[in-house]
Design a protein around this motif. Structure first.
Motif, PDB file in Angstrom:
ATOM      1  N   HIS A 223      32.982 -39.986  -7.020  1.00 39.09           N
ATOM      2  CA  HIS A 223      33.093 -41.442  -7.074  1.00 39.09           C
ATOM      3  C   HIS A 223      31.741 -42.066  -7.425  1.00 39.09           C
ATOM      4  CE1 HIS A 223      36.318 -40.112  -4.259  1.00 39.09           C
ATOM      5  NE2 HIS A 223      37.017 -40.958  -4.967  1.00 39.09           N
ATOM      6  N   PHE A 224      30.685 -41.394  -6.968  1.00 42.05           N
ATOM      7  CA  PHE A 224      29.327 -41.894  -7.202  1.00 42.05           C
ATOM      8  C   PHE A 224      28.432 -40.757  -7.669  1.00 42.05           C
ATOM      9  CE2 PHE A 224      31.190 -44.410  -3.793  1.00 42.05           C
ATOM     10  CZ  PHE A 224      31.023 -45.703  -4.274  1.00 42.05           C
ATOM     11  N   VAL A 225      27.516 -41.074  -8.547  1.00 41.84           N
ATOM     12  CA  VAL A 225      26.509 -40.107  -8.980  1.00 41.84           C
ATOM     13  C   VAL A 225      25.135 -40.706  -8.689  1.00 41.84           C
ATOM     14  CG1 VAL A 225      25.503 -38.914 -10.976  1.00 41.84           C
ATOM     15  CG2 VAL A 225      27.993 -39.137 -10.781  1.00 41.84           C
ATOM     16  N   HIS A 226      24.299 -39.931  -8.025  1.00 46.22           N
ATOM     17  CA  HIS A 226      22.950 -40.377  -7.695  1.00 46.22           C
ATOM     18  C   HIS A 226      21.951 -39.462  -8.388  1.00 46.22           C
ATOM     19  CE1 HIS A 226      24.846 -42.526  -4.284  1.00 46.22           C
ATOM     20  NE2 HIS A 226      25.573 -41.428  -4.181  1.00 46.22           N
ATOM     21  N   ILE A 227      20.898 -40.055  -8.881  1.00 51.54           N
ATOM     22  CA  ILE A 227      19.843 -39.242  -9.482  1.00 51.54           C
ATOM     23  C   ILE A 227      18.661 -39.200  -8.535  1.00 51.54           C
ATOM     24  CG2 ILE A 227      18.374 -38.873 -11.507  1.00 51.54           C
ATOM     25  CD1 ILE A 227      21.405 -39.031 -12.118  1.00 51.54           C
ATOM     26  N   MET A 228      18.257 -37.977  -8.232  1.00 48.23           N
ATOM     27  CA  MET A 228      17.117 -37.800  -7.340  1.00 48.23           C
ATOM     28  C   MET A 228      15.922 -37.336  -8.158  1.00 48.23           C
ATOM     29  SD  MET A 228      17.296 -36.054  -3.703  1.00 48.23           S
ATOM     30  CE  MET A 228      15.855 -35.905  -2.694  1.00 48.23           C
ATOM     31  N   GLY A 231      11.669 -36.837  -4.657  1.00 51.19           N
ATOM     32  CA  GLY A 231      11.910 -37.150  -3.254  1.00 51.19           C
ATOM     33  C   GLY A 231      12.647 -38.439  -2.970  1.00 51.19           C
ATOM     34  N   ASN A 232      13.235 -39.024  -4.000  1.00 53.02           N
ATOM     35  CA  ASN A 232      13.969 -40.257  -3.755  1.00 53.02           C
ATOM     36  C   ASN A 232      15.163 -40.390  -4.696  1.00 53.02           C
ATOM     37  OD1 ASN A 232      14.528 -42.731  -2.564  1.00 53.02           O
ATOM     38  ND2 ASN A 232      12.359 -43.227  -2.437  1.00 53.02           N
ATOM     39  N   ILE A 233      16.117 -41.207  -4.302  1.00 54.67           N
ATOM     40  CA  ILE A 233      17.222 -41.509  -5.208  1.00 54.67           C
ATOM     41  C   ILE A 233      16.786 -42.691  -6.052  1.00 54.67           C
ATOM     42  CG2 ILE A 233      19.564 -42.443  -5.319  1.00 54.67           C
ATOM     43  CD1 ILE A 233      20.225 -40.622  -2.916  1.00 54.67           C
ATOM     44  N   ILE A 234      16.695 -42.449  -7.357  1.00 57.30           N
ATOM     45  CA  ILE A 234      16.124 -43.491  -8.214  1.00 57.30           C
ATOM     46  C   ILE A 234      17.187 -44.226  -9.021  1.00 57.30           C
ATOM     47  CG2 ILE A 234      13.817 -42.453  -8.382  1.00 57.30           C
ATOM     48  CD1 ILE A 234      14.760 -41.393 -11.164  1.00 57.30           C
ATOM     49  N   LYS A 235      18.409 -43.694  -9.011  1.00 56.46           N
ATOM     50  CA  LYS A 235      19.470 -44.389  -9.728  1.00 56.46           C
ATOM     51  C   LYS A 235      20.822 -43.957  -9.176  1.00 56.46           C
ATOM     52  CE  LYS A 235      20.656 -45.469 -14.564  1.00 56.46           C
ATOM     53  NZ  LYS A 235      20.382 -46.917 -14.575  1.00 56.46           N
ATOM     54  N   THR A 236      21.732 -44.906  -9.073  1.00 57.43           N
ATOM     55  CA  THR A 236      23.087 -44.606  -8.610  1.00 57.43           C
ATOM     56  C   THR A 236      24.080 -45.237  -9.586  1.00 57.43           C
ATOM     57  OG1 THR A 236      22.514 -44.441  -6.265  1.00 57.43           O
ATOM     58  CG2 THR A 236      24.759 -45.083  -6.760  1.00 57.43           C
ATOM     59  N   GLY A 237      25.124 -44.483  -9.895  1.00 54.46           N
ATOM     60  CA  GLY A 237      26.140 -45.017 -10.791  1.00 54.46           C
ATOM     61  C   GLY A 237      27.453 -44.297 -10.584  1.00 54.46           C
ATOM     62  N   GLY A 238      28.330 -44.427 -11.542  1.00 48.00           N
ATOM     63  CA  GLY A 238      29.613 -43.724 -11.496  1.00 48.00           C
ATOM     64  C   GLY A 238      29.511 -42.433 -12.288  1.00 48.00           C
ATOM     65  N   PRO A 239      30.639 -41.780 -12.537  1.00 51.06           N
ATOM     66  CA  PRO A 239      30.649 -40.505 -13.256  1.00 51.06           C
ATOM     67  C   PRO A 239      29.981 -40.579 -14.631  1.00 51.06           C
ATOM     68  CG  PRO A 239      32.825 -40.977 -12.358  1.00 51.06           C
ATOM     69  CD  PRO A 239      31.995 -42.188 -12.106  1.00 51.06           C
ATOM     70  N   GLU A 240      29.978 -41.759 -15.228  1.00 49.49           N
ATOM     71  CA  GLU A 240      29.391 -41.886 -16.579  1.00 49.49           C
ATOM     72  C   GLU A 240      27.890 -41.566 -16.572  1.00 49.49           C
ATOM     73  OE1 GLU A 240      30.249 -44.418 -14.677  1.00 49.49           O
ATOM     74  OE2 GLU A 240      28.355 -45.513 -14.515  1.00 49.49           O
ATOM     75  N   LEU A 243      27.307 -37.985 -17.396  1.00 48.93           N
ATOM     76  CA  LEU A 243      27.471 -37.698 -18.827  1.00 48.93           C
ATOM     77  C   LEU A 243      26.237 -38.122 -19.617  1.00 48.93           C
ATOM     78  CD1 LEU A 243      31.181 -38.835 -19.231  1.00 48.93           C
ATOM     79  CD2 LEU A 243      30.301 -36.487 -19.218  1.00 48.93           C
ATOM     80  N   GLU A 244      25.682 -39.235 -19.193  1.00 49.00           N
ATOM     81  CA  GLU A 244      24.470 -39.728 -19.832  1.00 49.00           C
ATOM     82  C   GLU A 244      23.317 -38.722 -19.649  1.00 49.00           C
ATOM     83  OE1 GLU A 244      24.275 -43.734 -18.512  1.00 49.00           O
ATOM     84  OE2 GLU A 244      22.874 -44.342 -20.082  1.00 49.00           O
ATOM     85  N   LEU A 245      23.264 -38.148 -18.441  1.00 45.43           N
ATOM     86  CA  LEU A 245      22.239 -37.152 -18.157  1.00 45.43           C
ATOM     87  C   LEU A 245      22.403 -35.919 -19.021  1.00 45.43           C
ATOM     88  CD1 LEU A 245      21.842 -36.731 -14.311  1.00 45.43           C
ATOM     89  CD2 LEU A 245      20.146 -37.529 -15.943  1.00 45.43           C
ATOM     90  N   GLU A 246      23.649 -35.503 -19.146  1.00 43.36           N
ATOM     91  CA  GLU A 246      23.980 -34.325 -19.948  1.00 43.36           C
ATOM     92  C   GLU A 246      23.450 -34.518 -21.362  1.00 43.36           C
ATOM     93  OE1 GLU A 246      25.814 -31.422 -19.334  1.00 43.36           O
ATOM     94  OE2 GLU A 246      27.539 -31.381 -20.683  1.00 43.36           O
ATOM     95  N   GLU A 247      23.621 -35.726 -21.849  1.00 47.42           N
ATOM     96  CA  GLU A 247      23.247 -36.038 -23.211  1.00 47.42           C
ATOM     97  C   GLU A 247      21.737 -36.166 -23.381  1.00 47.42           C
ATOM     98  OE1 GLU A 247      24.517 -39.798 -25.525  1.00 47.42           O
ATOM     99  OE2 GLU A 247      26.334 -38.855 -24.687  1.00 47.42           O
ATOM    100  N   LYS A 248      21.115 -36.864 -22.429  1.00 46.55           N
ATOM    101  CA  LYS A 248      19.716 -37.253 -22.644  1.00 46.55           C
ATOM    102  C   LYS A 248      18.712 -36.483 -21.798  1.00 46.55           C
ATOM    103  CE  LYS A 248      21.089 -42.122 -23.166  1.00 46.55           C
ATOM    104  NZ  LYS A 248      20.826 -43.440 -22.557  1.00 46.55           N
ATOM    105  N   GLY A 249      19.186 -35.657 -20.849  1.00 49.47           N
ATOM    106  CA  GLY A 249      18.245 -34.996 -19.951  1.00 49.47           C
ATOM    107  C   GLY A 249      17.796 -35.961 -18.876  1.00 49.47           C
ATOM    108  N   TYR A 250      16.881 -35.481 -18.030  1.00 47.22           N
ATOM    109  CA  TYR A 250      16.443 -36.317 -16.911  1.00 47.22           C
ATOM    110  C   TYR A 250      15.288 -37.243 -17.286  1.00 47.22           C
ATOM    111  CZ  TYR A 250      19.272 -33.703 -13.582  1.00 47.22           C
ATOM    112  OH  TYR A 250      20.310 -33.159 -12.890  1.00 47.22           O
ATOM    113  N   GLY A 251      14.581 -36.881 -18.363  1.00 48.48           N
ATOM    114  CA  GLY A 251      13.329 -37.570 -18.680  1.00 48.48           C
ATOM    115  C   GLY A 251      13.447 -39.074 -18.816  1.00 48.48           C
ATOM    116  N   TRP A 252      14.556 -39.550 -19.380  1.00 48.93           N
ATOM    117  CA  TRP A 252      14.709 -40.996 -19.629  1.00 48.93           C
ATOM    118  C   TRP A 252      14.781 -41.800 -18.339  1.00 48.93           C
ATOM    119  CZ3 TRP A 252      19.370 -43.805 -18.486  1.00 48.93           C
ATOM    120  CH2 TRP A 252      20.399 -43.015 -17.979  1.00 48.93           C
ATOM    121  N   ILE A 253      15.134 -41.128 -17.241  1.00 48.26           N
ATOM    122  CA  ILE A 253      15.178 -41.854 -15.965  1.00 48.26           C
ATOM    123  C   ILE A 253      13.929 -41.603 -15.146  1.00 48.26           C
ATOM    124  CG2 ILE A 253      16.440 -42.215 -13.817  1.00 48.26           C
ATOM    125  CD1 ILE A 253      18.886 -41.163 -15.105  1.00 48.26           C
TER     126      ILE A 253
END
Ligand code: ADP
Ligand code: MG
Length: 262
Positions: A223-228, A231-240, A243-253
């Motif tokens: 239901h929720f996707v969090h990016i860590m 040592g912190n959660i820097i972004k929270t969103g839905g399943p999309e 998919l964005e991470l899959e495409e762009k990697g972690y660097g953009w966040i």
């Protein structure tokens, strides 16, 4: 669903190991009936968060509050946390030669369910437990012979992870933390594990899937996707978001040059 029951509420949580602050002021909440995914590069503190929540003695809590099912988690002993239904599927399950999976699971089951709160023991014997376990094995499509093997000894990566899911089925946790339960699995093993989690998920519990990769989320819908990161959660969103991470990697966040591995 307006009145979702909060199961885990983590506020300003900070954790040190070996005098390094790994988790910093983390906030994260989970309600009953929810599946959360926590994703992040290696070394971002995902496993540290799991260990700290389950009460591993090496992890020093340096700040914050954690409420688990209405109770102060940080005041509970490790075994109290487990008995209260906080479950961790390990990233690297340990091998225990000489202890069969069946015996291990029965001991764990009796520790979790064997006291019904009014002082009466409801511990189950070998025979009764086998009846219970057989149903779980069937539900998860695991052969009965699997239960007679020594815990994780000589298990393939996929078998170890399935043994963790079987443990989850037996313990019926309220909050299940699955730490990289997908790592190192081929696609069939990954599907089997995901299928097990989907069958076990219900409205009274929550699942927190910790993963480096997006692919598990093809089979278990969070239901929720969090990016860590760091040592912190820097972004929270839905399943999309996954998919964005899959495409762009972690660097953009994260701002780092960390690419998602294929
Ligand atoms: P992740 O699970 O996201 O890959 P970890 O929680 O395992 O990240 O690790 C986060 C950071 O904490 C890393 O920098 C790691 O080196 C450090 N760390 C983890 N465990 C220990 C330990 N036992 N002693 C010292 N540092 C540790
Ligand atoms: Mg980890």
């Amino acid at each position: 669903m307006a009145d979702k029951k909060p199961l885990l509420e983590i506020r300003n949580f900070s954790v040190k190991i070996d005098n390094n602050e790994i988790i910093k002021n983390l906030n994260f909440s989970v309600n009953a009936g929810e599946i959360h995914a926590i994703m992040g590069p290696n070394g971002s503190g995902k496993s540290t968060l799991c260990y700290a929540l389950t009460g591993h003695p090496e992890y020093e809590i340096t700040g914050g509050e954690v409420t688990y099912d209405g109770k102060n988690l940080l005041e509970m002993e490790v075994d109290e946390r487990a008995k209260a239904g906080l479950f961790l599927a390990f990233q690297y399950p340990v091998e225990v030669p000489g202890v069969t999976l069946q015996n291990f699971l029965r001991t764990a089951y009796n520790a979790r369910h064997g006291n019904n709160g009014d002082g009466q023991s409801s511990k189950v014997n070998v025979l009764k437990f086998w009846g219970y376990l057989k149903e779980k094995l069937k539900m998860l499509d695991i052969p009965e012979t699997f239960a007679n093997r020594y815990l994780n000894e000589g298990f393939s990566g996929g078998e170890k992870k399935r043994a963790e899911i079987l443990q989850m089925a037996v313990l019926e946790p309220k909050v299940a933390l699955l730490d990289e339960t997908d790592s190192g699995l081929d696609i069939d093993a990954l599907k089997a594990v995901a299928d097990g989690v989907n069958k076990l998920m219900n409205e009274n519990m929550a699942v927190v899937m910790i993963t480096h990769y997006q692919r598990l989320l093809n089979y278990i819908k969070p239901h929720f996707v969090h990016i860590m990161s760091n040592g912190n959660i820097i972004k929270t969103g839905g399943p999309e978001l996954a998919l964005e991470l899959e495409e762009k990697g972690y660097g953009w966040i994260t701002g780092d040059k960390v690419e998602a591995e294929a």
